[in-house]
Design an enzyme around this catalytic site. Structure first.
Site, short mmCIF file in Angstrom:
data_model
loop_
_atom_site.label_atom_id
_atom_site.label_comp_id
_atom_site.label_asym_id
_atom_site.label_seq_id
_atom_site.Cartn_x
_atom_site.Cartn_y
_atom_site.Cartn_z
N LYS B 85 -39.64 -30.92 -57.97
CA LYS B 85 -39.76 -31.09 -56.52
C LYS B 85 -38.61 -30.45 -55.76
O LYS B 85 -37.45 -30.61 -56.13
CB LYS B 85 -39.79 -32.59 -56.16
CG LYS B 85 -41.08 -33.31 -56.54
CD LYS B 85 -41.06 -34.73 -56.01
CE LYS B 85 -42.10 -35.62 -56.65
NZ LYS B 85 -43.47 -35.31 -56.24
N GLY B 218 -49.35 -43.46 -55.23
CA GLY B 218 -49.73 -44.86 -55.35
C GLY B 218 -50.66 -45.18 -56.51
O GLY B 218 -51.09 -46.32 -56.65
#
Lengths: 199, 298
Positions: B85, B218
């Site tokens: 990332k 999630g």
């Protein structure tokens, strides 16, 4: 006629699309089935092992009980085309990268492969290849591609990049280090279908 | 064929790489040991991070690219692709990750954005990018900047799948709405959703995004992963859900099998047994607005 595409993971829909277009082009009819579980491979007349992540594909083929079915089908002469990760799975032997992950190879072709022969994604490439069974150059897409580095007498080399063998066949088995399903050039799918319909 | 005639970093190669991930699970890892567990479990790739999103959420402060030493160690530990990332707009972090050998860069809202106006020009890189999106306009803007893969943003580090569901349904619904519209109507849609007309036309015709579309944010259980596949995801990212679970190895393997059997409830029932409890998680409604990650990026 029934052609199976192993659909555990990877470029599955692309191979299905390419097969559909190729069948239309040659005016022949065949049912295309995507295979995620055991029981279907023995009902097919030809099989494609698509590209994806070979470690994932290999272990799920075993977990789902498909690996033995493919070995059986290959022994009975079913035409099988393996592309990229599919090529690795067809091989008898892998390099240290393959060994490291205790990868489950199908051990069908008398070849030794290097898992990421050309490097990582940064080194992935397109190139115009000479393929011995095609009459003009073929734009091939290599993605973290493997290559054949050693091969037995029964293996016929179809194309090379530098010293690496990137397309080869052995009897009913066709192995490509690149991705014919990612371009509109259907000649290698046609070459595979010639074998399926010519049996 | 000579090696010097090879063409690198084309759109076909970048988007092709993402296609090879389809039907797979990409797992967040913070150490080489975790990366090996993910690989053994059948992950198609790992995402190298300094800490998983739920820990980033707890720690607060500025979240940046992971330590290059850790990223390198993870790259050396596994044979599957390694993603990493970079902060939104931080093209230098992205250049560093490319130089380290990362196979794909996630320009991610999980890290603190480095630019308040612009995302990275992803066409300038050889390696492909994945970006988060909450709706069709956002997805097509990222693709226009060169993203080779889209993922739902969801709400990372919560273990609450509801936002990923919302974003996936939103994108899928907007694509369905394009069906049957003529060109002038599609031009109007492009204006409304602030997306390039060419990409709107392509999406309308294909009836899917022009690049691979994963679910993320999630996902914490095999059932969550299967749910996202049922909603049309091409694959799933699991962040905090694996290595904050009670039994990471069992959870990782179960999620991989759930993605392969997402339409078979009896198999899902089997793989969901004996895997221990999932991450504790935190419901979205209890998070203060300023700690919401999905609103980063535009």
């Amino acid at each position: 006629m029934r052609i199976g595409v192993i659909a555990i993971q990877g470029a599955v829909s692309e191979h299905v699309d390419a097969l559909e277009h190729a069948l239309l082009e040659r005016g022949e009819v065949a049912e295309i089935v995507t295979i995620k579980h055991s029981g279907l491979v023995p009902t097919c007349d030809g099989l494609i092992l698509p590209g994806g992540e070979s470690t994932t594909l290999g272990s799920l083929l075993v977990r789902e009980g498909i690996a033995d079915e493919i070995k059986e089908a290959a022994a009975h002469g079913m035409p099988i085309m393996g592309t990229c990760a599919g090529l690795i799975l067809l091989a008898k032997e892998g390099d240290s990268q393959v060994e490291k992950t205790h990868q489950d190879l199908l051990s069908l072709m008398d070849v030794k492969v290097n898992r990421n022969a050309f490097g990582r994604q940064h080194e992935s490439f397109e190139a115009n290849l000479d393929v011995s069974v095609l009459d003009s150059q073929y734009n091939a897409v290599f993605i973290r591609a493997p290559a054949i580095v050693e091969y037995g007498n029964d293996v016929k080399v179809l194309s090379k990049v530098g010293e690496f063998v990137v397309a080869a066949e052995q009897g009913n088995l066709l192995a490509l280090a690149f991705h014919p399903e990612l371009t509109d050039d259907l000649r290698l799918h046609q070459y595979f279908l010639d074998r399926v319909f010519g049996r | 064929m000579e090696l010097e005639k090879l063409r690198h970093g084309t759109k076909l190669i970048k988007r092709g790489f993402a296609k090879m991930q389809k039907g797979g699970v990409i797992m967040d890892v913070t150490t080489p040991e975790q990366a090996k567990i993910a690989e053994e479990a059948g992950a198609v790739a790992v995402m190298a991070l300094k800490s998983v999103p739920s820990d980033i959420r707890k720690a607060g402060g500025v979240a940046r690219m992971a330590d290059p030493e850790v990223t390198s160690a993870i790259i050396n530990a596994v044979t599957i692709p390694v993603m990493a990332k970079a902060r939104i707009g931080h093209f230098v972090e992205a250049e560093i990750l490319q130089a380290l050998g990362a196979d794909m860069i996630d320009e991610s809202e999980v890290l603190t954005p480095a630019d308040n106006f612009y995302h990275i020009d992803k066409t300038a890189f050889t390696v492909p990018f994945v970006c988060g999106a909450r709706n069709l306009g956002e997805a097509l803007r990222r693709i226009n900047e060169g993203a080779a893969m889209i993922r739902t943003k969801g709400e990372a580090g919560t273990g609450d799948v509801s936002e990923a569901v919302t974003h996936m349904k939103q994108i899928m619904g907007e694509i369905r709405e394009l069906k049957g519209k003529n060109k002038e109507e599609l031009i109007m849609v492009a204006r409304d959703i602030e997306a390039p007309i060419e990409l709107v036309l392509e999406t309308a015709k294909m009836q899917r995004l022009p690049v691979v579309n994963f679910a993320a944010g999630g996902i914490a259980t095999p059932a969550d992963a299967a749910l996202m596949m049922r909603l049309g995801a091409d694959g799933v990212f699991v962040g905090s859900g694996i290595f904050t679970a009670e039994k990471p190895e069992a959870m990782a393997k179960a999620i991989v099998e759930a993605v392969n059997n997402y339409d078979k409830p009896e198999v899902l029932a089997e793989v969901s047994k004996g895997i221990g409890s999932g991450m504790k998680g935190i419901s979205i409604s209890s998070i203060p607005d300023e700690q919401i990650l999905q609103t980063r990026g535009w």
